[in-house]
Design a protein around this motif. Structure first.
Motif, mmCIF file in Angstrom:
data_model
loop_
_atom_site.group_PDB
_atom_site.id
_atom_site.type_symbol
_atom_site.label_atom_id
_atom_site.label_comp_id
_atom_site.label_asym_id
_atom_site.label_seq_id
_atom_site.Cartn_x
_atom_site.Cartn_y
_atom_site.Cartn_z
ATOM 1 N N PHE A 33 0.874 -1.415 -0.133
ATOM 2 C CA PHE A 33 -0.190 -0.047 -0.027
ATOM 3 C C PHE A 33 0.903 1.066 -0.074
ATOM 4 O O PHE A 33 0.532 2.173 -0.537
ATOM 5 C CB PHE A 33 -0.907 0.015 1.195
ATOM 6 N N MET A 49 -8.010 -1.557 8.941
ATOM 7 C CA MET A 49 -8.920 -2.707 8.559
ATOM 8 C C MET A 49 -8.408 -4.103 8.602
ATOM 9 O O MET A 49 -9.066 -4.922 8.238
ATOM 10 C CB MET A 49 -9.419 -2.239 6.886
ATOM 11 N N PHE A 51 -5.899 -4.919 6.161
ATOM 12 C CA PHE A 51 -5.250 -5.110 4.545
ATOM 13 C C PHE A 51 -4.037 -5.114 4.856
ATOM 14 O O PHE A 51 -3.435 -3.952 5.255
ATOM 15 C CB PHE A 51 -5.914 -4.026 3.849
ATOM 16 N N PRO A 54 -2.251 -4.651 -0.946
ATOM 17 C CA PRO A 54 -3.549 -4.624 -2.115
ATOM 18 C C PRO A 54 -3.630 -5.789 -2.951
ATOM 19 O O PRO A 54 -2.938 -6.653 -3.078
ATOM 20 C CB PRO A 54 -2.912 -3.551 -3.004
ATOM 21 N N GLN A 58 -6.979 -3.805 -6.819
ATOM 22 C CA GLN A 58 -6.536 -2.420 -6.007
ATOM 23 C C GLN A 58 -5.392 -2.013 -6.596
ATOM 24 O O GLN A 58 -5.050 -0.987 -6.878
ATOM 25 C CB GLN A 58 -6.602 -2.881 -4.642
ATOM 26 N N SER A 79 -17.055 -10.627 -7.536
ATOM 27 C CA SER A 79 -17.219 -10.109 -6.345
ATOM 28 C C SER A 79 -16.256 -10.523 -5.321
ATOM 29 O O SER A 79 -15.792 -11.661 -5.332
ATOM 30 C CB SER A 79 -18.738 -10.547 -6.312
ATOM 31 N N GLY A 80 -15.961 -9.775 -4.186
ATOM 32 C CA GLY A 80 -15.237 -10.247 -3.022
ATOM 33 C C GLY A 80 -13.910 -10.101 -3.290
ATOM 34 O O GLY A 80 -12.706 -10.400 -2.791
ATOM 35 N N THR A 81 -13.397 -9.178 -4.637
ATOM 36 C CA THR A 81 -11.749 -8.996 -4.663
ATOM 37 C C THR A 81 -11.399 -7.809 -4.364
ATOM 38 O O THR A 81 -10.280 -7.345 -4.568
ATOM 39 C CB THR A 81 -11.678 -9.364 -6.283
ATOM 40 N N GLY A 82 -12.181 -6.975 -3.678
ATOM 41 C CA GLY A 82 -11.646 -5.580 -3.013
ATOM 42 C C GLY A 82 -11.954 -4.408 -3.990
ATOM 43 O O GLY A 82 -11.195 -3.353 -3.738
ATOM 44 N N LYS A 83 -12.898 -4.613 -4.919
ATOM 45 C CA LYS A 83 -13.269 -3.250 -5.855
ATOM 46 C C LYS A 83 -13.850 -2.159 -4.844
ATOM 47 O O LYS A 83 -13.568 -1.098 -4.888
ATOM 48 C CB LYS A 83 -14.466 -3.802 -6.904
ATOM 49 N N THR A 84 -14.805 -2.637 -4.026
ATOM 50 C CA THR A 84 -15.233 -1.665 -3.131
ATOM 51 C C THR A 84 -14.241 -0.633 -2.431
ATOM 52 O O THR A 84 -14.214 0.695 -2.514
ATOM 53 C CB THR A 84 -16.302 -1.990 -2.174
ATOM 54 N N ALA A 85 -13.404 -1.490 -1.694
ATOM 55 C CA ALA A 85 -12.217 -0.983 -1.048
ATOM 56 C C ALA A 85 -11.512 -0.057 -2.020
ATOM 57 O O ALA A 85 -11.174 1.213 -1.527
ATOM 58 C CB ALA A 85 -11.414 -1.714 -0.437
ATOM 59 N N ASP A 337 -21.789 -8.236 1.800
ATOM 60 C CA ASP A 337 -20.397 -8.689 2.293
ATOM 61 C C ASP A 337 -20.434 -8.861 3.555
ATOM 62 O O ASP A 337 -20.354 -8.035 4.592
ATOM 63 C CB ASP A 337 -19.182 -7.722 1.967
ATOM 64 N N GLN A 339 -18.239 -11.328 6.150
ATOM 65 C CA GLN A 339 -17.178 -11.983 5.862
ATOM 66 C C GLN A 339 -17.388 -13.453 6.895
ATOM 67 O O GLN A 339 -16.708 -14.482 6.415
ATOM 68 C CB GLN A 339 -15.980 -11.350 6.741
ATOM 69 N N ARG A 371 -15.598 -14.813 0.581
ATOM 70 C CA ARG A 371 -15.175 -13.453 0.394
ATOM 71 C C ARG A 371 -13.853 -13.177 0.525
ATOM 72 O O ARG A 371 -13.069 -13.739 1.483
ATOM 73 C CB ARG A 371 -15.885 -12.337 1.652
ATOM 74 N N PHE A 372 -12.826 -12.594 -0.427
ATOM 75 C CA PHE A 372 -11.529 -12.397 -0.189
ATOM 76 C C PHE A 372 -10.904 -13.403 -0.119
ATOM 77 O O PHE A 372 -10.061 -13.427 0.632
ATOM 78 C CB PHE A 372 -11.131 -11.269 0.853
#
Ligand code: ADP
Length: 413
Positions: A33, A49, A51, A54, A58, A79-85, A337, A339, A371-372
């Motif tokens: 990051f 968070m 993390f 990335p 990300q 879905s679940g690969t970190g797009k929202t973050a 989401d 977890q 998720r993730f």
């Protein structure tokens, strides 16, 4: 069964790490990051968070999203690969805390998703104390004449349109970053894509547009082209992760009653993590939840007919672990989401209008348990005549769905 779930949970953090080092995984990342152009408050937020590094989307999207001059981008990754973050970091980076007016607008297809994105903004933006969020969603009544001071507005297309053109409290000409989340759902849902296009049309010419989608099929492509003429496209392979980290099983039952019995047998084994049970219709979901409650099981039900406040509270309670089981129709087959969800049950397979398997919904349903990169288990209870659909799903995803005897769960161990 317990052993299986337990092992999955214990191993899961490690599993993410390994996936992140595996170049063929969408979670792979070589960057830290720190290498991304993020301000210090955001780095603190990201580490808060939990993390560590990335995800691939990300790592690839953030440098582009944060570049000057701003670039338009389409990012597709399951879905679940970190797009929202990822886009939350973009909004928090672009928002100028000293200016007290809306600068970033994010549209999501449902009320729940809008609130969920807001929670991520608040969590990652914990140290950006002067950046505020407001929600353009049903039920959030803002008096006429109010001057919005929040830098970030998250909303559904309908209410956002009302805020802009009916109540005139949201001035789109000052928006510099526009995010469209779950674009594929917007397109599938009557009205949402037209509303999004109307909103987009009222934005300034130089507004940066970011479009996120779990799939990138023709309709998404055509829609994207209408609103982003010359975008950079980041595409990650679909379906790669979801199916590799979720063990899939099916059981053949004669009818709903027998499906119910099989479910009760499974239920006895659900002691770790949470379970989502998907039903194709609201009536079936209501029937199931009534029956389970009558038999003394504590379940929550999420269907589209609940009021927005009820829906939000159902999800919140489930997230807090107050109920272990959530029965849902397709309204939350994707996006939501939680977890802790380790197990997904398909109480009947999702089908399209022609009776064929609805592959995408299947993927998104079982994706709730993975998720993730966390490991999960999916069970599908199917009636005799629909076994064929299981094989079609196996073929479509090139995966194996193992048959289980509904009355002999020992097979699982
Ligand atoms: P998507 O929007 O693609 O569905 P999310 O952004 O909601 O994915 O991320 C899925 C889950 O993974 C969330 O619980 C989120 O907190 C977590 N997550 C996101 N990015 C990271 C990261 N870099 N490291 C660890 N966990 C992450």
């Amino acid at each position: 069964m317990n052993k299986l779930i337990h092992t999955s949970l214990v191993e899961s953090d490690q599993h993410v790490e390994i996936l992140q080092r595996d170049p063929s995984s969408p979670l792979f990342s070589v960057k830290t990051f720190e290498e991304l152009p993020l301000k210090r408050e955001l780095l603190r937020g990201v580490y808060m968070m939990g993390f560590n590094r990335p995800s691939k989307i990300q790592e690839q999207a953030l440098p582009l999203m944060l570049a000057y001059p701003p670039q338009n981008l389409i990012a597709q990754s399951q879905s679940g690969t970190g797009k929202t973050a990822a886009f939350v970091l973009a909004m928090l980076s672009r928002a100028n805390a000293n200016e007290k007016y809306p600068q970033c607008l994010c549209l999501a297809p449902t009320y729940e998703l809008a609130l969920q994105i807001g929670q991520v903004v608040r969590a990652i933006g914990k140290f950006c104390t002067d950046i505020k969020v407001n929600y353009a969603v049903r039920g959030n009544r803002i008096p006429k004449g109010t001057v919005l001071e929040e830098q970030i507005i998250i909303g559904t297309p309908g209410t956002t349109l009302d805020w802009c053109f009916k109540h005139r409290i949201l001035d789109l000409t000052k928006i510099s970053l526009f995010v469209l989340d779950e674009a594929d759902i917007m397109i599938d849902t009557q009205g949402l894509s037209c509303q999004s296009i109307r909103i987009h049309r009222a934005l300034p010419k130089n507004c940066q547009v970011l479009l996120f989608s779990a799939t990138f099929k023709e309709p998404v492509r055509a829609f994207a082209e209408r609103i982003i003429p010359d975008p950079i496209v980041i595409k990650l392979r679909e379906e790669e992760l979801t199916l590799s980290n979720i063990r899939q099983y099916f059981m053949v039952c004669q009818n709903s009653e027998e499906q119910y019995k099989a479910l009760c047998n499974l239920y006895g084994s659900f002691t770790i993590g949470q379970v989502m049970i998907f039903c194709q219709t609201r009536r079936l979901a209501d029937w199931l939840s009534e029956k389970m409650s009558r038999d003394g099981h504590q379940v929550a039900t999420l269907t589209a007919e609940l009021t927005v406040v009820q829906r939000a509270s159902v999800i919140q309670r489930f997230r807090e672990g107050k109920e272990k089981v959530l029965i849902a129709t397709n309204v939350c087959a994707r996006g939501i989401d939680v977890q802790q969800v380790t197990t997904v049950v398909n109480f009947g397979l999702p089908r399209d209008l022609d009776g064929e398997p609805d592959f995408e919904t299947y993927l998104h349903r079982i994706g709730r348990a993975g998720r993730f990169g966390h490991r999960g288990i999916a069970f599908s209870m199917v009636e005799n005549e629909t076994v064929e659909l299981v094989h079609k799903i196996e073929e479509h995803f090139q995966t194996t769905i193992k048959q289980l005897d509904p009355y002999d769960m020992d097979e699982l161990e």
